[in-house]
Motif scaffolding. Structure first.
Motif, short mmCIF file in Angstrom:
data_model
loop_
_atom_site.label_atom_id
_atom_site.label_comp_id
_atom_site.label_asym_id
_atom_site.label_seq_id
_atom_site.Cartn_x
_atom_site.Cartn_y
_atom_site.Cartn_z
N GLY A 134 65.27 36.79 50.80
CA GLY A 134 66.72 36.74 50.68
C GLY A 134 67.22 35.35 50.38
O GLY A 134 68.12 35.16 49.55
N SER A 135 66.64 34.35 51.03
CA SER A 135 67.03 32.97 50.80
C SER A 135 66.69 32.55 49.37
O SER A 135 67.48 31.88 48.69
N THR A 137 66.15 34.53 46.54
CA THR A 137 66.92 35.21 45.50
C THR A 137 68.37 34.73 45.48
O THR A 137 68.98 34.62 44.41
N SER A 138 68.89 34.41 46.64
CA SER A 138 70.26 33.88 46.70
C SER A 138 70.34 32.51 46.01
O SER A 138 71.28 32.22 45.26
N SER A 141 70.13 33.00 42.17
CA SER A 141 71.38 33.51 41.62
C SER A 141 72.47 32.44 41.60
O SER A 141 73.23 32.33 40.63
N ASP A 142 72.54 31.63 42.66
CA ASP A 142 73.53 30.55 42.71
C ASP A 142 73.28 29.54 41.59
O ASP A 142 74.22 29.07 40.94
N SER A 193 70.79 41.08 44.06
CA SER A 193 71.49 39.88 44.52
C SER A 193 72.92 39.87 44.03
O SER A 193 73.24 40.37 42.97
N ALA A 196 77.47 34.44 45.94
CA ALA A 196 77.84 34.09 47.30
C ALA A 196 79.34 34.03 47.49
O ALA A 196 79.82 34.12 48.61
#
Length: 546
Positions: A134-135, A137-138, A141-142, A193, A196
């Protein structure tokens, strides 16, 4: 240096080095045709996901600290079918634009990618796989969003896909161990994803005020509930009074079906009368029509006639599909309610998993999963809107005399209109198969069926022989499946030991899609058409090998 693992002549001219991550063929990759516009963050099929990882590792070795992508002429040299996998290539997966100069993002260098991406993707092994993935892929994406903004390249499918691949390649180039199994297994999660900025951070003052408001609302809720209690009781009384008149409404719903008389039902049941099963809505008996045809007759309990009966009539009278149990007719007479279905002589799927004498073959299990997925695909893309079954489980999958799987029991089915993506409704279903998100929020979506289908798939692959799957057994099943899919445990620990002639590649492919189906959040689950495509490929691959 060209490929060292052999392959088609059209691919042999490729100058990339695939030594550290050689291509391993997958089952079911025979009819691939994807485009970048189909992406939801990452390729939609596991075949192209695997191919992208193959190319990304090679590009990472080539890039080092320089340009991420290679010139078009060199990329074209890599466009032939992949080794031992004629259905997969740069063209069939839609990777044609991944060369230097095709777009703004294609000119990026490894050093342009922010170092925080590497940091947030280096947590594997130090925390749970889900948290680390999760960390990572986030962070990816960011970084993609930031790069698109800096390059003024938003709004293009090509730019977004090229930029995302650039970040992945740069990450691999700057990661100590290129080809990390954890990173490779994590990348498909990019399909789920989301940016944020969808989340709002509250300061302490605002949070405190919001908490006070919530307390007031809760207090008002108690008062409103007390005031409304009497009104609800009055509504229940009115419902009971209207029960006699309900038969006309139900009779209207039966207008498109054969109307059996109570005498015909009793005669059919007296010929056989064998009890086939019993559920919360009623009992199911074997019956025989005057023609000699065997049927299944459900006699509904009086307490359920206004709910389950109407729902099944409304649902099954409008659908026809080879993998749905056919509703022949109904009977509404003398306060009795009956439904007459086609008879499936081979029982339900749970009985077959319980059987010690006859073990379901690998080929038959894949076929059953394909049949079930075909039924759900038909329901979820129905012309009137998505029909959510709400009770996908082993006992509701019936097996015909030709071993065709048929989805049954539409007593809980719910129609979502063409303009609806979700509805809020009473939480009903079978514990162990129910979507966790639906249980908590009462938000029903087509994805709720996807979760249940994922659990059923894991049971069929593992041979877990239970009729009622409780939450603890469900969590053990999904956790073990995720570990195997992530490479933390061997496949044989999950596979039904009684099953022979298993195609390992297809087994891994179906297990991977089942793990995606059982994601806690509906945003991480694939749609039924993608699920069907993956299982259909495995089924066709099984047919080719026999």
């Amino acid at each position: 240096m060209g490929p060292t693992n052999g392959g088609d002549d059209a691919f042999a001219a490729c100058s990339l080095n695939f030594t550290s991550f050689p291509y391993k063929p997958m089952g079911g990759c025979t009819h691939i045709d994807e485009a970048l516009g189909d992406w939801n963050g990452y390729p939609k099929s596991s075949c192209c996901q695997h191919a992208l990882a193959f190319f990304a590792h090679a590009l990472a070795l080539h890039a080092a600290g320089g340009a991420i992508f290679i010139p078009r002429s060199q990329w074209n040299d890599c466009s032939g079918p992949l080794p031992l996998q004629p259905g997969v290539s740069i063209r069939t997966c839609g990777f044609d634009d991944f060369y230097y100069g095709s777009s703004k993002c294609s000119t990026l260098h490894v050093t342009r990618i922010d170092g925080h991406v590497v940091e947030r993707c280096s947590l594997f092994g130090n925390s749970s796989f889900d948290d680390a993935c999760g960390s990572c892929t986030s962070a990816i994406s960011d970084e993609v969003e930031n790069l698109l903004a800096d390059l003024e390249a938003q709004g293009s499918h090509v730019e977004e896909a090229v930029c995302r691949v650039a970040v992945v390649v740069a990450l691999m180039a700057r990661t100590p161990v290129i080809g990390s199994a954890d990173l490779h297994n994590c990348l498909p999660a990019l399909t789920a994803s989301e940016p944020a900025e969808n989340y709002i951070k509250l300061n302490d003052g605002v949070a405190g005020a919001l908490f006070a408001v919530i307390l007031v609302i809760l207090g008002l809720g108690v008062v409103i509930k007390h005031v409304a209690k009497k009104s609800n009781e009055e509504k229940k009384m009115m419902k009971k009074k209207n029960k006699v008149g309900l038969s006309k409404e139900l009779a209207t719903k039966c207008s498109g079906l054969y109307r059996f008389s109570i005498e015909e039902i009793e005669k059919a049941m007296s010929a056989e009368g064998k009890l086939l099963g019993r559920g919360s809505a009623g009992q199911v008996f074997m019956g025989q029509l005057p023609s000699g045809q065997l049927v299944a007759i459900k006699k509904l309990f009086q307490s359920n006639t206004s709910d389950s009966f109407a729902t099944e009539i409304d649902g099954l009278s409008r659908v026809r599909h080879p993998n749905l149990v056919c509703l022949y007719g109904c009977c509404v007479e003398d306060g009795q309610h009956y439904l007459v279905y086609e008879y499936c002589p081979n029982g339900n799927l749970a009985e077959h998993l319980l059987s010690k004498e006859c073990v379901l073959t690998w080929e038959l299990r894949v076929r059953i999963l394909r049949d079930c997925a075909a039924a759900l695909k038909y329901l979820h893309y129905h012309s009137s809107g998505c029909i959510v079954h709400r009770d996908i489980k082993l006992t509701n999958i019936l097996i015909s005399d030709e071993m065709v799987a048929k989805l049954s029991d539409f007593g809980l089915a719910k129609m979502l209109g063409m303009e609806e993506s979700k509805v809020f409704t009473d939480v009903r279903g079978t514990i162990g198969y129910m979507d966790p998100e639906y249980i908590v929020s009462a938000k029903l979506t087509c994805s709720s069926d996807i979760y249940s289908f994922g659990i059923l798939t894991l049971q069929l692959l593992s041979g877990q022989r239970v009729f009622q799957l409780d939450l603890n057994a469900r969590d053990q099943l999904t956790t073990k499946a995720k570990d195997v899919s992530a490479g933390l445990r061997p496949l044989w620990e999950f596979q039904d030991p009684r099953m022979e002639d298993v195609n390992t590649l297809d087994m891994e492919s179906i297990l991977q899609i089942a793990v995606l189906c059982t994601a806690t959040s509906s945003r991480g689950r694939p749609t039924i058409d993608l699920v069907f495509d993956e299982i259909d490929r495995a089924w066709r691959n099984t047919q080719y090998s026999t």
